[in-house]
Design an enzyme around this catalytic site. Structure first.
Site, PDB file in Angstrom:
ATOM      1  CB  SER A  91      -0.919   0.006   1.224  1.00  0.00           C
ATOM      2  OG  SER A  91      -1.486   1.293   1.428  1.00  0.00           O
ATOM      3  CB  CYS A 253      -5.180   4.601  -4.289  1.00  0.00           C
ATOM      4  SG  CYS A 253      -4.946   2.810  -4.162  1.00  0.00           S
TER       5      CYS A 253
END
Length: 344
Positions: A91, A253
């Site tokens: 991530s 993101c």
């Protein structure tokens, strides 16, 4: 107070997305590599994940990160990302939170003007360069894991929606990238619930109809998330990643935009050295670019670079009383979303 387990965390967010970092109370997870540790949580014992992530000790709009001694000799620290559905391989926003916390709490010495931290993740090594000034980690730039486009313009049949066009790409985890114009929607906060419902339906369809597996890391298979991709009126990239069982990433993101850059490069819409702004549904921004071309098991791909800011906003200690009837927590659809079938 008579807790039988105590865990301390530092809380941070990266451009709006909360990533808590566990700093004490977790010794280790079985596994010789970070990928093996992730698989242990996902396939053998996810009680620690549930304890940390679910209510009343956690909440839907966050991730919790575990840190370990690295399993790779070139890395400074290893980490795993725990979310509502399972442990994930990589991530970008959580990497930014992690580096910010490590440097600003002194767990890794901060060097000004730059500190380099190499992260050991299940998806591979990630090089983080932190821009530091006056004791503050002002920005973290991540050289991400190799990313590539797996399938372009693939048509899937989605219950209640009919035929939907998606791109499948890897950006540290697998994504189905979707243009929301297919549904007459824009990426706006007021459309969040509709985007989540559509994204979850597509998620189910993709993983049931397509066989998706990383050519080198065979344990990485199936999409982790769907991501709606579009542009704002000024031409800036806009995205909304849908995380099971039903929420939207508050940050732009990092892994999602890595997958998106891989698709753009495959289509000739982006090239090495070209940089872009990428906005989230709350208009926070990452800087993203293609650092270099990369071949992944014969597939043409890229090394993406993602840059964003993180802020520490709290220190949190949790525990469990022996008489607590919810030692592993709970989730309710009003906050978590109702796609419980997408949870591990």
């Amino acid at each position: 107070m008579r807790w039988k387990k105590t865990i301390t965390m530092v809380e941070a967010h990266a451009e709006g997305e909360v990533g808590r970092i566990v700093t004490s109370g977790v010794i280790d997870i079985p596994g010789q590599t970070m990928l093996e540790k992730m698989n242990y949580i996902n396939e053998e014992d996810d009680s620690l994940r549930r304890f940390l992530v679910f209510e009343p000790r956690g909440y839907a709009q966050m991730s919790t990160n575990l840190i370990f001694e690295p399993t790779h000799q070139e890395a400074d620290i290893g980490f795993l990302i725990l979310q509502g559905d399972k442990a994930h391989a990589m991530s970008g926003s959580n990497s930014i939170c992690l580096v910010t916390v490590l440097l600003e709490t002194g767990k890794i010495e901060m060097l000004e003007p730059e500190t380099i931290v190499t992260l050991d993740t299940p998806a591979g090594l990630v090089r983080a360069v932190a821009s530091c000034k006056n004791g503050k980690c002002e920005r973290v730039t991540l050289d991400m894991t190799p990313s590539y486009a797996e399938q372009l313009d693939t048509i899937i049949e989605v219950e209640g929606l009919g035929e939907v066009k998606v791109d499948i790409a890897f950006g540290g985890i697998f994504y189905a990238l979707i243009d929301p114009i297919q549904f007459g929607l824009k990426i706006l906060p007021e459309n969040a619930r509709q985007l989540v419902d559509i994204g979850n339906s597509i998620h189910r369809a993709v993983n049931s109809q397509l066989n998706i597996r990383h050519p080198e890391l065979e344990d990485l298979k199936g999409i982790s998330y769907t991501m709606f991709v579009g542009h704002d009126s000024d031409g800036v990239m806009k995205g909304a990643t849908i995380l099971p069982p039903g929420r939207i990433d508050r940050s732009p993101c990092g892994t999602g935009n890595s997958a998106r850059l891989a698709v753009m490069e495959a289509r000739g819409e982006a090239k090495v050295g070209q940089s872009f702004l990428a906005r989230s549904i709350i208009d926070s921004e990452f800087k993203v670019e293609i650092l270099e071309k990369k071949t992944i098991a014969g597939k043409s791909g890229i090394i993406p670079r993602v840059s964003g800011r993180g802020w520490i906003h709290g220190v949190h200690q949790i525990g469990v009383d022996p008489s607590d009837p919810f030692p592993l927590g709970y989730k309710v659809a009003d906050c978590w979303g109702d796609a419980f079938d997408l949870l591990s």
